[in-house]
Structures are given as structure tokens and as C-alpha cells.
Design a protein around this motif. Structure first.
Motif, PDB file in Angstrom:
ATOM      1  N   SER A  14       0.874  -2.030  -1.143  1.00  0.00           N
ATOM      2  CA  SER A  14       1.244  -3.337  -0.584  1.00  0.00           C
ATOM      3  C   SER A  14       0.495  -4.449  -1.317  1.00  0.00           C
ATOM      4  N   GLY A  15       1.035  -5.649  -1.216  1.00  0.00           N
ATOM      5  CA  GLY A  15       0.299  -6.863  -1.576  1.00  0.00           C
ATOM      6  C   GLY A  15      -0.186  -6.912  -3.016  1.00  0.00           C
ATOM      7  N   ILE A  16      -1.453  -7.268  -3.168  1.00  0.00           N
ATOM      8  CA  ILE A  16      -2.050  -7.455  -4.497  1.00  0.00           C
ATOM      9  C   ILE A  16      -2.075  -6.130  -5.264  1.00  0.00           C
ATOM     10  N   VAL A  36      -3.477   4.695   2.303  1.00  0.00           N
ATOM     11  CA  VAL A  36      -3.179   5.398   3.559  1.00  0.00           C
ATOM     12  C   VAL A  36      -1.714   5.213   3.971  1.00  0.00           C
ATOM     13  N   ALA A  58     -12.286   5.296   2.631  1.00  0.00           N
ATOM     14  CA  ALA A  58     -13.563   5.366   3.351  1.00  0.00           C
ATOM     15  C   ALA A  58     -14.146   6.778   3.331  1.00  0.00           C
ATOM     16  N   LEU A  86      -9.125  -4.119   4.332  1.00  0.00           N
ATOM     17  CA  LEU A  86      -8.712  -4.640   5.640  1.00  0.00           C
ATOM     18  C   LEU A  86      -9.086  -6.111   5.691  1.00  0.00           C
ATOM     19  N   GLY A 135     -12.818  -8.929  -5.178  1.00  0.00           N
ATOM     20  CA  GLY A 135     -13.662  -9.872  -4.465  1.00  0.00           C
ATOM     21  C   GLY A 135     -12.760 -10.866  -3.747  1.00  0.00           C
ATOM     22  N   SER A 136     -13.249 -12.098  -3.627  1.00  0.00           N
ATOM     23  CA  SER A 136     -12.523 -13.097  -2.843  1.00  0.00           C
ATOM     24  C   SER A 136     -13.282 -14.417  -2.973  1.00  0.00           C
ATOM     25  N   PRO A 178      -9.590 -13.812  -5.363  1.00  0.00           N
ATOM     26  CA  PRO A 178      -8.451 -14.617  -4.915  1.00  0.00           C
ATOM     27  C   PRO A 178      -8.815 -15.538  -3.753  1.00  0.00           C
ATOM     28  N   THR A 183       0.253 -12.226   1.246  1.00  0.00           N
ATOM     29  CA  THR A 183       0.597 -10.798   1.328  1.00  0.00           C
ATOM     30  C   THR A 183       0.870 -10.492   2.809  1.00  0.00           C
ATOM     31  N   PRO A 185      -0.700  -9.067   5.343  1.00  0.00           N
ATOM     32  CA  PRO A 185      -1.677  -9.432   6.385  1.00  0.00           C
ATOM     33  C   PRO A 185      -1.814 -10.948   6.574  1.00  0.00           C
TER      34      PRO A 185
HETATM   35  N1  LIG Z   1      -4.314 -11.707   0.671  1.00  0.00           N
HETATM   36  C1  LIG Z   1      -5.377 -12.486   0.552  1.00  0.00           C
HETATM   37  O1  LIG Z   1      -5.370 -13.641   0.981  1.00  0.00           O
HETATM   38  C2  LIG Z   1      -6.620 -11.966  -0.132  1.00  0.00           C
HETATM   39  C3  LIG Z   1      -7.548 -12.914  -0.588  1.00  0.00           C
HETATM   40  C4  LIG Z   1      -8.708 -12.465  -1.213  1.00  0.00           C
HETATM   41  C5  LIG Z   1      -8.918 -11.109  -1.373  1.00  0.00           C
HETATM   42  N2  LIG Z   1      -8.002 -10.212  -0.914  1.00  0.00           N
HETATM   43  C6  LIG Z   1      -8.296  -8.799  -1.079  1.00  0.00           C
HETATM   44  O2  LIG Z   1      -7.259  -8.169  -1.798  1.00  0.00           O
HETATM   45  C7  LIG Z   1      -7.184  -6.789  -1.396  1.00  0.00           C
HETATM   46  C8  LIG Z   1      -5.742  -6.471  -1.047  1.00  0.00           C
HETATM   47  O3  LIG Z   1      -5.334  -7.273   0.039  1.00  0.00           O
HETATM   48  P1  LIG Z   1      -3.801  -7.613   0.301  1.00  0.00           P
HETATM   49  O4  LIG Z   1      -3.745  -9.008   0.741  1.00  0.00           O
HETATM   50  O5  LIG Z   1      -2.979  -7.150  -0.855  1.00  0.00           O
HETATM   51  O6  LIG Z   1      -3.556  -6.702   1.588  1.00  0.00           O
HETATM   52  P2  LIG Z   1      -2.420  -5.608   1.898  1.00  0.00           P
HETATM   53  O7  LIG Z   1      -2.614  -5.211   3.323  1.00  0.00           O
HETATM   54  O8  LIG Z   1      -1.085  -6.112   1.491  1.00  0.00           O
HETATM   55  O9  LIG Z   1      -2.842  -4.394   0.950  1.00  0.00           O
HETATM   56  C9  LIG Z   1      -3.973  -3.607   1.228  1.00  0.00           C
HETATM   57  C10 LIG Z   1      -3.621  -2.140   1.073  1.00  0.00           C
HETATM   58  O10 LIG Z   1      -4.794  -1.367   1.351  1.00  0.00           O
HETATM   59  C11 LIG Z   1      -4.389  -0.224   2.092  1.00  0.00           C
HETATM   60  N3  LIG Z   1      -5.500   0.305   2.852  1.00  0.00           N
HETATM   61  C12 LIG Z   1      -6.076  -0.204   3.969  1.00  0.00           C
HETATM   62  N4  LIG Z   1      -7.062   0.605   4.398  1.00  0.00           N
HETATM   63  C13 LIG Z   1      -7.104   1.653   3.534  1.00  0.00           C
HETATM   64  C14 LIG Z   1      -7.899   2.833   3.447  1.00  0.00           C
HETATM   65  N5  LIG Z   1      -8.855   3.104   4.357  1.00  0.00           N
HETATM   66  N6  LIG Z   1      -7.705   3.686   2.418  1.00  0.00           N
HETATM   67  C15 LIG Z   1      -6.721   3.440   1.499  1.00  0.00           C
HETATM   68  N7  LIG Z   1      -5.918   2.345   1.545  1.00  0.00           N
HETATM   69  C16 LIG Z   1      -6.110   1.471   2.551  1.00  0.00           C
HETATM   70  C17 LIG Z   1      -3.268  -0.737   3.002  1.00  0.00           C
HETATM   71  O11 LIG Z   1      -2.475   0.329   3.485  1.00  0.00           O
HETATM   72  C18 LIG Z   1      -2.527  -1.669   2.061  1.00  0.00           C
HETATM   73  O12 LIG Z   1      -1.497  -0.995   1.361  1.00  0.00           O
HETATM   74  C19 LIG Z   1      -8.183  -6.627  -0.242  1.00  0.00           C
HETATM   75  O13 LIG Z   1      -9.391  -6.113  -0.757  1.00  0.00           O
HETATM   76  C20 LIG Z   1      -8.393  -8.042   0.227  1.00  0.00           C
HETATM   77  O14 LIG Z   1      -9.651  -8.211   0.819  1.00  0.00           O
HETATM   78  C21 LIG Z   1      -6.850 -10.610  -0.305  1.00  0.00           C
END
Ligand SMILES: NC(=O)c1ccc[n+]([C@@H]2O[C@H](COP(=O)([O-])OP(=O)(O)OC[C@H]3O[C@@H](n4cnc5c(N)ncnc54)[C@H](O)[C@@H]3O)[C@@H](O)[C@H]2O)c1
Length: 258
Positions: A14-16, A36, A58, A86, A135-136, A178, A183, A185
Motif C-alpha cells: 500500500s501507499g508509499i 501483513v 515486528a 503504522l 523517516g518523516s 515525507p 495514502t 491512512p
Molecule cells: N502517508 C504519510 O503522510 C507519511 C508521511 C511521512 C512518513 N510516512 C511513512 O511512510 C511509511 C508508509 O506509510 P503509508 O502512508 O504508505 O501507509 P500505508 O498504510 O499505505 O502503507 C503501510 C504498509 O505497511 C504495512 N504494515 C503495517 N504494519 C506492518 C507489519 N507489522 N509488518 C509488515 N507490514 C506492515 C501495511 O499493511 C501497509 O501495506 C510509514 O513508515 C509511514 O510512517 C507516511
């Protein structure tokens, strides 16, 4: 012909992480997704002729087992991107649920370490590799996400430690930072009123948010030979949030109007 690079993406369902899997596959990598979320991950993997491995990051043993299976299936990792994570709602430290706090550290921080150790060992054996952690903007400034924000700061520091430890093996370790990226969430939090899109848009220097593909572009750059002299950095991909957040709140006012 050069061998196909093997790219491992945690959180690639998903997402990034998904955008990164798509970008690295388009760059010619053989992609392995660890997540997962089986349904999402299998669909993404199928669409780019990659492979999906169900794995909770984890769980160190599960990550080690997935790393062994990927080595057998595709070869050892050339690239690792740790996007599994998360994203919480804002809360007070005095009120927060410590079980949820601990789980967030186990997934976001320990999960990053587990993947870096498992795939870093494969890279050490071959004396090459590139790792990008997630990071973030939270890595740099306090935001009211007490289970998440210090973890992102810790991931930036971990990235620096790994860069020094692995540099002598020819492995580079960097991070991307970022800002808000739409995405699933974040979209859910905006729709439920837990994030105010107007406030978000009012802070950034640019009048746009990065898209997942913009983060993937930065990650692909950091993994490429063009970044061969870059290690131990966090590259903000933040539409100017870090530059603008203090500027826009200056008590003397901003000397221009929109
Ligand atoms: N979206 C934002 O605004 C943003 C900004 C800064 C940083 N980030 C970081 O980018 C990363 C991705 O976030 P996203 O926005 O794409 O979220 P997302 O929920 O779209 O993607 C995260 C993925 O991680 C998986 N995941 C969650 N727990 C897991 C586990 N225990 N083991 C394996 N996989 C697991 C989820 O199933 C999901 O597919 C994260 O580290 C988040 O902190 C996101």
C-alpha cells in the motif's frame, strides 16, 4: 548484461511502499514485497511480476525467514526500502495506551532494525547494497504523536549509525522524510476529521502535497548510482513544510499576502 537488482520493500502492499515497488520494478528490479496485508500485496506483486511474502516486520524471526526465502527465490537483496509502518492519531502522553505505543515502536522502529539486519547481512556478504528507511517530517520536529514522532527521530539516527557501520562494506543507508502524503491512512484520517486538510495546505511552501510516486522517485534516486557518494542523510520530500512551518508562524507576521 548486468544481473537484475533485487529490491525488497517492506510495507509494499500500500501507499508509499506500493509506489516504490512500482517505480523500482519499472527501473528493472526484481521486487519482493513483505507485508501483513496479503490481498493488497499479492495484487501489487502480480501486477509487476514480483513476489509477495506475508511477514510481520515486528517479528525478527519472521523477517529472517522471509529474507532466507527471498534469497532462495530471487537472490540476495541489492536494495531494501523499509516502508512498513503504522500511523496514529494525535494524543497526549498522559492519556496514551501503552500497549498501542509499544506496538508502534515494535512495527515502526524495531521493524526497521529487523529488516536492516536481515537484508544488511546479505548485502555485507556481497559488499554492496542500498538501504532507504522511512523517516518523516516527524524525524525533525515535535508533533503531537507521542508513540510515532520520537520513533521517526530514532529512525533518522539509526540510519546514520547504519550508514557508518555498513559503509566499509560498500553499503549506503539513507532515509526519506515525507510530509503528509495522501495514502490510505491519511485519507481515512482526513475523511474522519482527524486531520484538517486546510491546515495542512496552509503550511507548505508549495501549494501541493507530494504524491506517493514523488517519494518513490526520491527513494529510487537514493538507491541509484547517481547517489553513490550519499550516505547517512535524511532527504526531506516535504513540499517545503520544514522551511515554512516556523516562517509562517512568525509573531511579526509574514511580509506578504497570498
Ligand atoms: N502517508 C504519510 O503522510 C507519511 C508521511 C511521512 C512518513 N510516512 C511513512 O511512510 C511509511 C508508509 O506509510 P503509508 O502512508 O504508505 O501507509 P500505508 O498504510 O499505505 O502503507 C503501510 C504498509 O505497511 C504495512 N504494515 C503495517 N504494519 C506492518 C507489519 N507489522 N509488518 C509488515 N507490514 C506492515 C501495511 O499493511 C501497509 O501495506 C510509514 O513508515 C509511514 O510512517 C507516511
Amino acid at each position: 548484461m548486468a544481473a537484475r537488482r533485487v529490491a525488497v520493500i517492506t510495507g509494499g502492499s500500500s501507499g508509499i511502499g506500493e509506489a516504490t515497488a512500482r517505480r523500482l520494478a519499472a527501473d528493472g528490479c526484481a521486487v519482493a514485497i513483505l507485508d501483513v496485508n496479503r490481498a493488497g500485496g499479492e495484487a501489487v506483486a502480480k501486477s509487476l511480476s514480483g513476489r509477495f511474502y506475508k511477514c510481520d516486520v515486528a517479528d525478527a524471526k519472521a523477517v529472517d525467514a522471509a529474507a532466507g526465502q527471498i534469497e532462495t527465490d530471487l537472490g540476495s537483496a541489492d536494495i531494501l526500502v523499509t516502508s512498513a509502518g503504522l500511523i496514529p492519531n494525535s494524543e497526549a502522553i498522559m492519556d496514551m495506551d501503552m500497549a498501542a505505543h509499544d506496538r508502534m515502536w515494535q512495527v515502526n522502529y524495531n521493524g526497521t532494525i529487523h529488516a536492516c539486519r536481515a537484508f544488511g547481512r546479505q548485502m555485507i556478504a556481497r559488499k554492496r547494497g542500498a538501504i532507504v528507511t522511512l523517516g518523516s517530517i516527524n524525524s525533525r520536529l515535535p508533533l503531537p504523536l507521542p508513540a510515532y514522532n520520537p520513533g521517526k527521530a530514532a529512525i533518522e539516527r539509526l540510519t546514520q549509525l547504519l550508514a557508518v557501520e555498513l559503509g566499509r562494506h560498500g553499503i549506503r543507508v539513507n532515509s526519506v522524510g515525507p510530509t503528509y502524503v495522501m495514502t490510505p491512512p491519511l485519507r481515512a484520517k482526513v475523511e474522519s476529521g482527524q486531520r484538517d486538510l486546510g491546515k495542512i495546505m496552509g503550511v507548505h511552501a508549495l501549494n501541493r502535497l507530494p504524491e506517493p510516486a514523488d517519494i518513490a522517485d526520491a527513494i529510487a534516486y537514493l538507491c541509484s548510482d547517481q547517489a553513490k557518494a550519499i550516505t547517512g542523510v535524511l532527504l526531506p520530500v516535504d513540499a517545503g513544510w520544514l522551511a515554512a512551518v516556523s516562517y509562517r508562524t512568525y509573531a511579526g507576521g509574514v511580509p506578504w499576502t497570498e
